[in-house]
Design an enzyme around this catalytic site. Structure first.
Site, PDB file in Angstrom:
ATOM      1  N   HIS A  88      -7.709   1.265   2.177  1.00  0.00           N
ATOM      2  CA  HIS A  88      -7.502   0.895   3.590  1.00  0.00           C
ATOM      3  C   HIS A  88      -8.196   1.893   4.537  1.00  0.00           C
ATOM      4  CE1 HIS A  88      -4.643  -1.516   6.366  1.00  0.00           C
ATOM      5  NE2 HIS A  88      -5.772  -1.246   6.982  1.00  0.00           N
ATOM      6  N   GLU A 110       0.847  -1.195   0.000  1.00  0.00           N
ATOM      7  CA  GLU A 110       0.000   0.000   0.000  1.00  0.00           C
ATOM      8  C   GLU A 110       0.882   1.244   0.000  1.00  0.00           C
ATOM      9  OE1 GLU A 110      -2.616  -0.373   3.380  1.00  0.00           O
ATOM     10  OE2 GLU A 110      -3.621  -2.129   2.539  1.00  0.00           O
TER      11      GLU A 110
HETATM   12  N1  NAD Z   1      -9.517  -2.363   6.985  1.00  0.00           N
HETATM   13  C1  NAD Z   1      -9.206  -1.702   8.072  1.00  0.00           C
HETATM   14  O1  NAD Z   1      -9.095  -0.490   8.101  1.00  0.00           O
HETATM   15  C2  NAD Z   1      -9.025  -2.467   9.345  1.00  0.00           C
HETATM   16  C3  NAD Z   1      -9.307  -1.862  10.571  1.00  0.00           C
HETATM   17  C4  NAD Z   1      -9.177  -2.611  11.749  1.00  0.00           C
HETATM   18  C5  NAD Z   1      -8.723  -3.917  11.681  1.00  0.00           C
HETATM   19  N2  NAD Z   1      -8.401  -4.472  10.483  1.00  0.00           N
HETATM   20  C6  NAD Z   1      -7.935  -5.871  10.372  1.00  0.00           C
HETATM   21  O2  NAD Z   1      -9.078  -6.708  10.542  1.00  0.00           O
HETATM   22  C7  NAD Z   1      -8.648  -7.983  11.023  1.00  0.00           C
HETATM   23  C8  NAD Z   1      -9.545  -8.421  12.159  1.00  0.00           C
HETATM   24  O3  NAD Z   1      -9.422  -7.525  13.254  1.00  0.00           O
HETATM   25  P1  NAD Z   1      -9.996  -7.944  14.692  1.00  0.00           P
HETATM   26  O4  NAD Z   1      -9.800  -6.781  15.601  1.00  0.00           O
HETATM   27  O5  NAD Z   1     -11.328  -8.538  14.549  1.00  0.00           O
HETATM   28  O6  NAD Z   1      -8.942  -9.092  15.060  1.00  0.00           O
HETATM   29  P2  NAD Z   1      -9.117 -10.227  16.156  1.00  0.00           P
HETATM   30  O7  NAD Z   1      -7.728 -10.643  16.509  1.00  0.00           O
HETATM   31  O8  NAD Z   1     -10.054  -9.817  17.222  1.00  0.00           O
HETATM   32  O9  NAD Z   1      -9.827 -11.421  15.325  1.00  0.00           O
HETATM   33  C9  NAD Z   1      -9.174 -12.202  14.373  1.00  0.00           C
HETATM   34  C10 NAD Z   1      -9.828 -13.580  14.416  1.00  0.00           C
HETATM   35  O10 NAD Z   1      -9.377 -14.338  13.302  1.00  0.00           O
HETATM   36  C11 NAD Z   1      -9.171 -15.683  13.744  1.00  0.00           C
HETATM   37  N3  NAD Z   1      -8.282 -16.302  12.761  1.00  0.00           N
HETATM   38  C12 NAD Z   1      -6.958 -16.062  12.555  1.00  0.00           C
HETATM   39  N4  NAD Z   1      -6.515 -16.760  11.508  1.00  0.00           N
HETATM   40  C13 NAD Z   1      -7.578 -17.454  11.031  1.00  0.00           C
HETATM   41  C14 NAD Z   1      -7.744 -18.328   9.945  1.00  0.00           C
HETATM   42  N5  NAD Z   1      -6.748 -18.627   9.109  1.00  0.00           N
HETATM   43  N6  NAD Z   1      -8.963 -18.889   9.752  1.00  0.00           N
HETATM   44  C15 NAD Z   1     -10.023 -18.589  10.587  1.00  0.00           C
HETATM   45  N7  NAD Z   1      -9.904 -17.749  11.630  1.00  0.00           N
HETATM   46  C16 NAD Z   1      -8.697 -17.174  11.835  1.00  0.00           C
HETATM   47  C17 NAD Z   1      -8.603 -15.542  15.119  1.00  0.00           C
HETATM   48  O11 NAD Z   1      -8.741 -16.737  15.887  1.00  0.00           O
HETATM   49  C18 NAD Z   1      -9.448 -14.381  15.670  1.00  0.00           C
HETATM   50  O12 NAD Z   1     -10.616 -14.844  16.313  1.00  0.00           O
HETATM   51  C19 NAD Z   1      -7.193  -7.810  11.422  1.00  0.00           C
HETATM   52  O13 NAD Z   1      -6.371  -8.361  10.411  1.00  0.00           O
HETATM   53  C20 NAD Z   1      -7.007  -6.305  11.471  1.00  0.00           C
HETATM   54  O14 NAD Z   1      -5.678  -5.935  11.199  1.00  0.00           O
HETATM   55  C21 NAD Z   1      -8.559  -3.778   9.311  1.00  0.00           C
END
Ligand code: NAD
Length: 398
Positions: free
Chosen positions: A281, A258
């Site tokens: 993003h 990005e």
């Molecule tokens: N687009 C954006 O602006 C933005 C903003 C915030 C967060 N995010 C991203 O969103 C994602 C989720 O955030 P969150 O706060 O819910 O995270 P979180 O850690 O609370 O949840 C992630 C979940 O994914 C599960 N997991 C991990 N690998 C897996 C797989 N291969 N298969 C199935 N389940 C799996 C974990 O067990 C966990 O429950 C993160 O990657 C975060 O960086 C993006």
């Protein structure tokens, strides 16, 4: 106590710290290494966003620094190991933008189901493209959420209110919310879901975990979203399945590479494809999320200074501590080796200090013990504790 807030931290953070009695200096931009070292003279709390690098050299030269607040999600800009070695606690705001991501995901599913990008483009180009073909309601659709953490589980609740039938798959054993159905494998979820949305975390094992095989296993004409991390999806494979029509639409907010700043050029294999929503993003980028980040991180910094609470910090052991009026609280970070607690309590006993309450938590390298006492703590006693070879940092609250 002095706080230095850089990079236009939300004003709510500043006012919360001022109300708690801190002297707060704010600066609009980021500082480079030398400027930061100079600015941190006599400062206990540093607030930054993503552009200020807190390097090992900065930490080596910031004798008075107690804690850093990253008023954002990521903490890569801080040398967390060196901060831990110096007993400098680092906080961030991992949950403040959860709702913002959920709302964008919902919006994008509806945009794709109604093929709104095509209708919008046609009308801007002067074409009245009134057509119901290929447009669907989301009511009753099967939504498959991969990763049922903070975002995935909140999406589950909101989507159900709109009438989705929710299915989810998580590698951990997560409690199903509402009427959601847990799938025991990704394959099971892909075989049932009409919309697949990824919300997994960024662990290295997830690199490329959703590729050609997974797209092929999705139902024909299903929709796909990734608002999690760019490197978890093979976008060339997604392009192939969009072009063949097997996947009916995609919404992508995160990319393997990005641009670093606003206005820079960007390219992706997904550009120019029909019914594909590309966003830079911005899943978590709302004014509400920024405000919540300001409040959340400033409150964590305040609670650490006033009570020693380190809950949800990212680099040192975590203790959630109640206030204990009328007592003195000893905050002690140390190397996590056997015998520290015994030696510390021995010194307190030697000085006739009775322990009213004590809590300990450790991580691989560090230990954190908080001790509440009623008696006054003499300088001689504090010097003895400070000169224990394992002591990293000692502070007295009240
Ligand atoms: N687009 C954006 O602006 C933005 C903003 C915030 C967060 N995010 C991203 O969103 C994602 C989720 O955030 P969150 O706060 O819910 O995270 P979180 O850690 O609370 O949840 C992630 C979940 O994914 C599960 N997991 C991990 N690998 C897996 C797989 N291969 N298969 C199935 N389940 C799996 C974990 O067990 C966990 O429950 C993160 O990657 C975060 O960086 C993006």
């Amino acid at each position: 106590m002095k706080a230095l807030l850089l990079e236009n931290v939300h004003p709510l953070g500043e006012s919360l710290l001022r109300d708690a009695g801190f002297e707060v200096e704010t600066r609009v931009g980021a500082l480079d290494e030398d400027e930061l070292i100079e600015a941190l003279e006599g400062v206990q709390l540093l607030g930054i966003r993503s552009k200020t690098e807190v390097t090992a050299r900065v930490l080596e030269n910031a004798a008075s620094l107690e804690a850093i607040g990253a008023f954002c999600i990521g903490t890569n800009q801080i040398d967390l190991d060196v901060a831990a070695q110096k007993g400098v606690v680092v906080f961030n705001a991992p949950f403040s933008n959860t709702r913002s991501v959920v709302e964008l995901a919902i919006a994008e599913i509806i945009i794709m189901a109604r093929r709104l990008t095509e209708k919008d483009r046609a009308l801007h180009d002067g074409v009245w493209f009134k057509d119901a073909k290929g447009s669907h309601e989301v009511r009753g659709r099967r939504l498959g959420i991969v990763g049922y953490g903070n975002i995935g589980s909140q999406l589950s609740v909101v989507a159900e209110m709109l009438g989705f039938k929710v299915y989810f798959y998580d590698t951990d054993d997560k409690l199903a919310l509402g009427n959601a159905t847990r799938c025991s494998s990704l394959e099971e979820l892909l075989s049932v879901a009409e919309v697949v949305t990824l919300h997994v975390d960024g662990r290295s094992g997830n690199a490329g975990f959703f590729g050609a095989e997974q797209f092929a296993a999705m139902r024909p004409r299903a929709l796909f979203l990734n608002l999690s991390r760019g490197f978890v999806v093979d976008y060339d494979a997604l392009k192939t399945h969009l072009e063949s029509g097997h996947i009916a639409g995609a919404a992508v907010d995160v990319f393997p590479e990005e641009p670093k700043s606003k206005g820079e050029p960007f390219s992706s294999p997904l550009q120019g494809l029909a019914n594909v929503v590309l966003t830079p993003h911005i899943g978590g980028s709302t004014e509400e999320a920024q405000e919540d980040i300001g409040r959340f991180v400033a409150a964590k910094l305040r609670d650490y200074i006033q009570r020693g609470s380190t809950t949800l910090n990212v680099n040192l052991p975590s203790l959630n501590l109640p206030e204990r009026p009328g007592q003195h609280r000893l905050i002690h970070f140390h190397q996590n080796v056997p015998g520290v607690l015994a030696r510390m309590n021995g010194i307190l006993a030697e000085h006739g200090v009775n322990i009213e309450g004590q809590m300990l938590d450790t991580s691989a390298e560090s230990g954190y013990v908080v001790t509440d006492v009623v008696s006054q703590l003499s300088e001689a006693l504090l010097d003895q504790l400070r000169s224990m070879p394992e002591t990293i940092r000692l502070r007295v609250v009240n």
